[in-house]
Scaffold this motif. Structure first.
Motif, PDB file in Angstrom:
ATOM      1  N   GLY A   1       0.782  -1.228   0.000  1.00  0.00           N
ATOM      2  CA  GLY A   1       0.000   0.000   0.000  1.00  0.00           C
ATOM      3  C   GLY A   1       0.813   1.278   0.000  1.00  0.00           C
ATOM      4  O   GLY A   1       0.275   2.355  -0.236  1.00  0.00           O
ATOM      5  N   SER A   2       2.104   1.196   0.256  1.00  0.00           N
ATOM      6  CA  SER A   2       2.958   2.391   0.207  1.00  0.00           C
ATOM      7  C   SER A   2       3.142   2.818  -1.243  1.00  0.00           C
ATOM      8  O   SER A   2       3.046   2.003  -2.163  1.00  0.00           O
ATOM      9  N   SER A   3       3.409   4.104  -1.461  1.00  0.00           N
ATOM     10  CA  SER A   3       3.503   4.589  -2.833  1.00  0.00           C
ATOM     11  C   SER A   3       4.544   5.694  -2.971  1.00  0.00           C
ATOM     12  O   SER A   3       4.932   6.334  -1.984  1.00  0.00           O
ATOM     13  N   VAL A   4       4.988   5.914  -4.198  1.00  0.00           N
ATOM     14  CA  VAL A   4       5.884   7.014  -4.560  1.00  0.00           C
ATOM     15  C   VAL A   4       5.392   7.604  -5.868  1.00  0.00           C
ATOM     16  O   VAL A   4       4.665   6.953  -6.629  1.00  0.00           O
ATOM     17  N   ASN A   5       5.797   8.836  -6.139  1.00  0.00           N
ATOM     18  CA  ASN A   5       5.428   9.507  -7.385  1.00  0.00           C
ATOM     19  C   ASN A   5       6.665   9.750  -8.229  1.00  0.00           C
ATOM     20  O   ASN A   5       7.592  10.447  -7.792  1.00  0.00           O
ATOM     21  N   TYR A   6       6.682   9.160  -9.421  1.00  0.00           N
ATOM     22  CA  TYR A   6       7.760   9.388 -10.375  1.00  0.00           C
ATOM     23  C   TYR A   6       7.415  10.578 -11.264  1.00  0.00           C
ATOM     24  O   TYR A   6       6.289  10.686 -11.767  1.00  0.00           O
ATOM     25  N   ARG A   7       8.375  11.455 -11.482  1.00  0.00           N
ATOM     26  CA  ARG A   7       8.218  12.612 -12.351  1.00  0.00           C
ATOM     27  C   ARG A   7       8.774  12.247 -13.727  1.00  0.00           C
ATOM     28  O   ARG A   7       9.969  11.989 -13.884  1.00  0.00           O
ATOM     29  N   VAL A   8       7.909  12.211 -14.736  1.00  0.00           N
ATOM     30  CA  VAL A   8       8.309  11.814 -16.084  1.00  0.00           C
ATOM     31  C   VAL A   8       8.413  13.063 -16.959  1.00  0.00           C
ATOM     32  O   VAL A   8       7.441  13.803 -17.134  1.00  0.00           O
ATOM     33  N   ILE A   9       9.607  13.295 -17.480  1.00  0.00           N
ATOM     34  CA  ILE A   9       9.894  14.475 -18.298  1.00  0.00           C
ATOM     35  C   ILE A   9      10.205  14.025 -19.722  1.00  0.00           C
ATOM     36  O   ILE A   9      11.095  13.189 -19.936  1.00  0.00           O
ATOM     37  N   ILE A  10       9.467  14.554 -20.676  1.00  0.00           N
ATOM     38  CA  ILE A  10       9.684  14.203 -22.077  1.00  0.00           C
ATOM     39  C   ILE A  10      10.066  15.453 -22.862  1.00  0.00           C
ATOM     40  O   ILE A  10       9.392  16.479 -22.785  1.00  0.00           O
ATOM     41  N   GLU A  11      11.164  15.352 -23.598  1.00  0.00           N
ATOM     42  CA  GLU A  11      11.664  16.464 -24.394  1.00  0.00           C
ATOM     43  C   GLU A  11      11.790  16.034 -25.851  1.00  0.00           C
ATOM     44  O   GLU A  11      12.042  14.868 -26.148  1.00  0.00           O
ATOM     45  N   LYS A  12      11.630  16.996 -26.740  1.00  0.00           N
ATOM     46  CA  LYS A  12      11.815  16.731 -28.162  1.00  0.00           C
ATOM     47  C   LYS A  12      13.284  16.904 -28.547  1.00  0.00           C
ATOM     48  O   LYS A  12      13.944  17.816 -28.057  1.00  0.00           O
ATOM     49  N   GLU A  13      13.769  16.031 -29.416  1.00  0.00           N
ATOM     50  CA  GLU A  13      15.121  16.211 -29.914  1.00  0.00           C
ATOM     51  C   GLU A  13      15.131  17.351 -30.934  1.00  0.00           C
ATOM     52  O   GLU A  13      14.096  17.674 -31.538  1.00  0.00           O
ATOM     53  N   PRO A  14      16.266  17.978 -31.167  1.00  0.00           N
ATOM     54  CA  PRO A  14      16.332  19.034 -32.186  1.00  0.00           C
ATOM     55  C   PRO A  14      16.164  18.447 -33.580  1.00  0.00           C
ATOM     56  O   PRO A  14      16.240  17.232 -33.775  1.00  0.00           O
ATOM     57  N   GLU A  15      15.941  19.301 -34.548  1.00  0.00           N
ATOM     58  CA  GLU A  15      15.758  18.848 -35.933  1.00  0.00           C
ATOM     59  C   GLU A  15      17.025  18.206 -36.484  1.00  0.00           C
ATOM     60  O   GLU A  15      16.970  17.377 -37.380  1.00  0.00           O
ATOM     61  N   THR A  16      18.186  18.614 -35.947  1.00  0.00           N
ATOM     62  CA  THR A  16      19.464  18.084 -36.444  1.00  0.00           C
ATOM     63  C   THR A  16      20.257  17.489 -35.278  1.00  0.00           C
ATOM     64  O   THR A  16      21.298  18.036 -34.879  1.00  0.00           O
ATOM     65  N   PRO A  17      19.809  16.370 -34.723  1.00  0.00           N
ATOM     66  CA  PRO A  17      20.468  15.818 -33.540  1.00  0.00           C
ATOM     67  C   PRO A  17      21.789  15.132 -33.847  1.00  0.00           C
ATOM     68  O   PRO A  17      22.027  14.655 -34.956  1.00  0.00           O
ATOM     69  N   GLN A  18      22.655  15.094 -32.834  1.00  0.00           N
ATOM     70  CA  GLN A  18      23.877  14.289 -32.873  1.00  0.00           C
ATOM     71  C   GLN A  18      23.660  13.066 -31.977  1.00  0.00           C
ATOM     72  O   GLN A  18      22.798  13.065 -31.095  1.00  0.00           O
ATOM     73  N   LEU A  19      24.439  12.041 -32.208  1.00  0.00           N
ATOM     74  CA  LEU A  19      24.334  10.845 -31.376  1.00  0.00           C
ATOM     75  C   LEU A  19      24.980  11.084 -30.018  1.00  0.00           C
ATOM     76  O   LEU A  19      26.023  11.753 -29.917  1.00  0.00           O
ATOM     77  N   GLU A  20      24.360  10.561 -28.996  1.00  0.00           N
ATOM     78  CA  GLU A  20      24.921  10.617 -27.638  1.00  0.00           C
ATOM     79  C   GLU A  20      26.343  10.048 -27.635  1.00  0.00           C
ATOM     80  O   GLU A  20      26.631   9.045 -28.274  1.00  0.00           O
ATOM     81  N   ASN A  21      27.248  10.714 -26.919  1.00  0.00           N
ATOM     82  CA  ASN A  21      28.641  10.272 -26.769  1.00  0.00           C
ATOM     83  C   ASN A  21      29.323  10.038 -28.117  1.00  0.00           C
ATOM     84  O   ASN A  21      30.095   9.097 -28.290  1.00  0.00           O
TER      85      ASN A  21
END
Length: 355
Positions: free
Chosen positions: A107-127
């Motif tokens: 019965g215990s609970s937590v709230n996760y904060r979900v953040i969604i962002e758009k990538e730019p039109e000309t993205p680079q690959l991570e790392n």
């Protein structure tokens, strides 16, 4: 005889203990208090989900054309016996962070904060500079990426079962790091199963070791929606002087470095090639050399090398939607066939997508 009897008695006692514990009610020690989100994805996602269980925050990037005002989780995995609200498939407006409540069995609970962002039109690959590396949990070798959420993987998990890791962090200049890929001779034991040569390989995707079918271990591709015109990368290459097949036989061949990028349209289990950019060379390059490889959208022109073509023969229209990107680097072009030059070495740095 006495020792055998004692061992038999111990085995009987252990068996009774296992039987006893297997018959216990699952709530014998109380209801579970576990309430973590283990997996969370949305349609149109690019890259991997970043789940921070300590701060109860989830970050996701989606393609530039995704409508985040009407979006839903298409896959969720939770701790055992936990529940979540909103649920899978529930439409939400992610123009602002959305809170998901995870409730444990007790019965215990937590709230996760979900953040969604758009990538730019000309993205680079991570790392894409290959500067970030991490040590996977319980391992003693490095993998590309800041942590295990990275889009990059290597063949190291498979190679270390028989030898030394062959994808390494290397210093190009002061504070500037790259990836070193080395083809290794794994020796007589691996030769018995015709897998004696292991090319250094690094790619966007995941590596899930499949002992029954090693070639099925590499899962190529990461979600991606942009349409670059070419890629640029800096590299050096030294082909090994002795070329062997998986059985250890020396062949009269010269090794080749392999660097390529594929844009794909994936619908269910059907993968169609949208664009192809491929570089393969046997030339020795001792000083860092920058190359730019153009992407060809749609079907390939007549006379293109056979290895450029998709294994399933399926091309998408040149204007088809891009859903995934596979970027692959290998120190031996025939590494998938367990062939290559002993100690062939490919060093790469500063990958860039050009628009």
């Amino acid at each position: 005889m006495k020792k055998t009897k004692n061992l038999s008695s111990l085995g009987l006692v252990f068996g009774i203990m296992l039987l006893t514990f297997s018959c216990l009610d699952e709530h014998h020690f109380g209801k579970s208090s576990l309430k973590q989100i283990l997996y969370f994805t949305v349609p149109g996602q690019v890259g991997n989900t970043i789940i921070q269980n300590d701060s109860l925050q989830i970050r996701i990037t989606v393609g530039a054309k995704v409508d985040i005002s009407r979006l839903f989780a298409d896959s969720i995995s939770l701790s055992s016996y936990a529940s979540i609200a909103p649920g899978k498939g529930d439409l939400m407006d992610f123009r602002q962070p959305v809170f998901y409540q995870v409730t444990a069995e007790d019965g215990s609970s937590v709230n996760y904060r979900v953040i969604i962002e758009k990538e730019p039109e000309t993205p680079q690959l991570e790392n894409s500079g290959f500067d970030d590396w991490h040590t996977p949990t319980g391992k003693n070798y490095l993998e590309p990426g800041k942590d295990e959420n990275t889009i990059w993987a290597s063949g190291n998990p498979g190679v270390v079962t028989l030898g030394q890791a062959n994808v390494e962090k290397t210093e190009i200049g002061t504070g500037d790091f790259g990836a070193k890929l080395i083809t290794r001779d794994l020796g007589p034991l691996a030769q018995l199963v015709k897998q004696g040569m292991a090319a250094g390989s690094m790619f966007t995707g995941d590596f899930v070791l499949d002992f029954a079918n090693p070639l099925n271990s590499a899962k190529f591709g990461t979600p991606f929606t942009a349409r670059p015109k070419s890629f640029t990368i800096s590299y050096t290459y030294s082909p090994g002087a002795v070329y062997k097949n998986g059985s250890g036989q020396i062949l009269t061949k010269t090794d080749q470095a392999d660097i390529y990028m594929l844009l794909e349209n994936r619908e269910g289990n059907i993968v169609r090639r949208v664009a192809t950019a491929w570089f393969r060379s046997e030339d020795t390059v001792n000083e860092p050399k920058e190359i730019t490889i153009p992407l060809t959208y749609g079907t390939l022109p007549p006379g293109s090398p056979a290895h450029w073509f998709p294994a399933n023969g399926l091309f998408a229209d040149a204007n088809a939607e891009v859903t995934h990107l596979s970027f692959v680097l290998a120190s031996s072009a025939e590494g998938a066939n367990f062939e290559g030059g002993v100690n062939s070495t490919l060093i790469v740095n500063n990958l860039r997508l050009n628009y």
